[in-house]
Design an enzyme around this catalytic site. Structure first.
Site, PDB file in Angstrom:
ATOM      1  N   GLN A 267      31.256  50.224  59.819  1.00 26.81           N
ATOM      2  CA  GLN A 267      30.772  51.439  59.785  1.00 26.81           C
ATOM      3  C   GLN A 267      31.070  52.338  58.438  1.00 26.81           C
ATOM      4  O   GLN A 267      32.178  52.011  57.802  1.00 26.81           O
ATOM      5  CB  GLN A 267      32.151  52.254  60.719  1.00 26.81           C
ATOM      6  CG  GLN A 267      31.890  53.783  61.124  1.00 26.81           C
ATOM      7  CD  GLN A 267      30.574  53.989  62.012  1.00 26.81           C
ATOM      8  OE1 GLN A 267      30.340  53.365  62.969  1.00 26.81           O
ATOM      9  NE2 GLN A 267      29.894  55.019  61.437  1.00 26.81           N
TER      10      GLN A 267
ATOM     11  N   ASP B 196      23.110  46.367  62.614  1.00 26.66           N
ATOM     12  CA  ASP B 196      22.644  47.828  61.939  1.00 26.66           C
ATOM     13  C   ASP B 196      21.473  47.736  60.849  1.00 26.66           C
ATOM     14  O   ASP B 196      21.288  48.716  60.332  1.00 26.66           O
ATOM     15  CB  ASP B 196      24.060  48.401  61.119  1.00 26.66           C
ATOM     16  CG  ASP B 196      24.597  49.499  61.739  1.00 26.66           C
ATOM     17  OD1 ASP B 196      23.938  50.086  62.609  1.00 26.66           O
ATOM     18  OD2 ASP B 196      25.855  49.757  61.467  1.00 26.66           O
TER      19      ASP B 196
ATOM     20  N   LYS C  60      29.921  54.805  70.657  1.00 30.18           N
ATOM     21  CA  LYS C  60      29.397  53.116  70.785  1.00 30.18           C
ATOM     22  C   LYS C  60      30.225  52.323  71.909  1.00 30.18           C
ATOM     23  O   LYS C  60      29.991  51.466  72.843  1.00 30.18           O
ATOM     24  CB  LYS C  60      29.589  52.503  69.303  1.00 30.18           C
ATOM     25  CG  LYS C  60      28.499  52.946  68.307  1.00 30.18           C
ATOM     26  CD  LYS C  60      28.577  52.509  67.055  1.00 30.18           C
ATOM     27  CE  LYS C  60      27.759  53.223  65.840  1.00 30.18           C
ATOM     28  NZ  LYS C  60      28.001  53.063  64.604  1.00 30.18           N
TER      29      LYS C  60
END
Ligand code: NAP
Length: 277
Positions: free
Chosen positions: A88, A111, A44
């Site tokens: 994450q 997300d 990323k």
């Protein structure tokens, strides 16, 4: 179909040419020392640097309390210079994933973890935008999704229903004969199970013009190479019209979709600012 790798490069070039993205900022919060997470985050960050998007990577101790993590999320929700952020996964066991997911403001939840999020989760969005770009004909076709996770299977179902597909989700309790029936009628198959080579060519008589997206990422030790390799949920050559590779398949689409969600978040931020002037 254009190979996923060249499609993603083309879309990244488009993003690079948008000067306003240089004003956008994303924060990546990591609360683990997981090797897979390290590698996803590295990917990323590589994308963000390539395009010239500002980012912060906040790496926290896995021993952080839920309360302290919530305080950090609250600050990120309020920070004017942060337009999108992600936490994450996986999280340490003492932290309740649902509480964390719902604490992220829907406006910055790129997300798409919060059920109220303004964003489609990155993997379904990545697959959708690729299919749209390649002029896939969705209407009235049969889609089968194997796996019903909150981040892939379920949002994927919604996305494909919105495109007028007939959508079936299969899972671990699906009977073998039913799985065979649904898969053999499918025009589009999304496999998100997390088991190496779960879908094998000889087990099913798949339609010749079927499109298969292999979401699975399984890290397996290869004795000959003496290192871990990435294996998908599907056998390498299913003999169908289109099959996404692993690696350099759905993983790349997912990374691209995160950038597209950040672009959306930034644009919404600017719109709101102008409205409130
Ligand atoms: P998950 O939470 O790991 O759940 C797996 C799903 O597979 C569950 O719904 C489970 O059914 C189903 N399943 C397990 N065994 C099955 C069987 N024998 N037959 C049919 N269904 C079965 O799912 P996930 O988070 O979506 O992850 C799936 C895979 O995708 C993993 O390898 C993950 O690493 C990968 N992934 C890749 C990306 C990417 O960017 N490429 C993104 C996300 C995830 P039940 O619900 O009945 O247990």
């Amino acid at each position: 179909m254009e190979p996923i790798e060249t499609y993603v490069e083309r879309k990244k070039e488009e993003l690079k040419s948008k000067p306003y993205l240089k004003e956008a900022k994303i924060v990546i919060v990591q609360v683990n020392n997981d090797p897979a997470s390290n590698s996803y985050i590295k990917g990323k960050i590589r994308d963000l640097s390539e395009i010239g998007i500002n980012y912060e990577h906040i790496k926290l101790s896995p021993n952080i309390s839920q309360e302290d993590l919530l305080k950090i999320i609250d600050l990120l929700n309020k920070r004017e210079d942060v337009h999108g952020f992600i936490v994450q996964l996986p999280l340490p066991k003492h932290i309740d994933e649902r509480v964390i997911k719902t604490s992220i403001t829907p406006l910055k939840d790129i997300d798409g973890f919060n059920p109220l999020s303004s964003f489609v989760p990155a993997t379904p969005k990545g697959i959708l935008t690729y299919l749209e770009d390649q002029k896939f004909s969705f209407d009235s076709k049969n889609a089968v999704i194997i796996g019903r996770s909150e981040i892939v299977g379920k949002p994927m179902q919604q996305v494909l229903l919105n495109k007028n597909m007939n959508v079936t989700i299969l899972h671990s309790k699906t009977l073998t004969n039913d799985m065979k029936f649904y898969l053999e009628h499918a025009d589009l198959i999304i496999v998100a199970v997390g088991k190496p080579y779960f879908l094998k060519k000889d087990d099913f008589n798949l339609k010749e013009y079927c499109f298969v997206f292999d979401v699975g990422i399984n890290r397996i030790f290869n004795k000959e190479l003496n290192k871990d390799v990435l294996i998908g949920d599907c056998e390498k050559d299913l003999g169908v019209f289109f099959q996404s590779p692993v690696p350099k398949g759905v993983g790349l689409l997912t990374r691209l979709a995160l950038l597209l969600n950040l672009e959306e978040a930034y644009k919404a931020f600017v719109r709101n600012k102008l409205k409130n002037k």
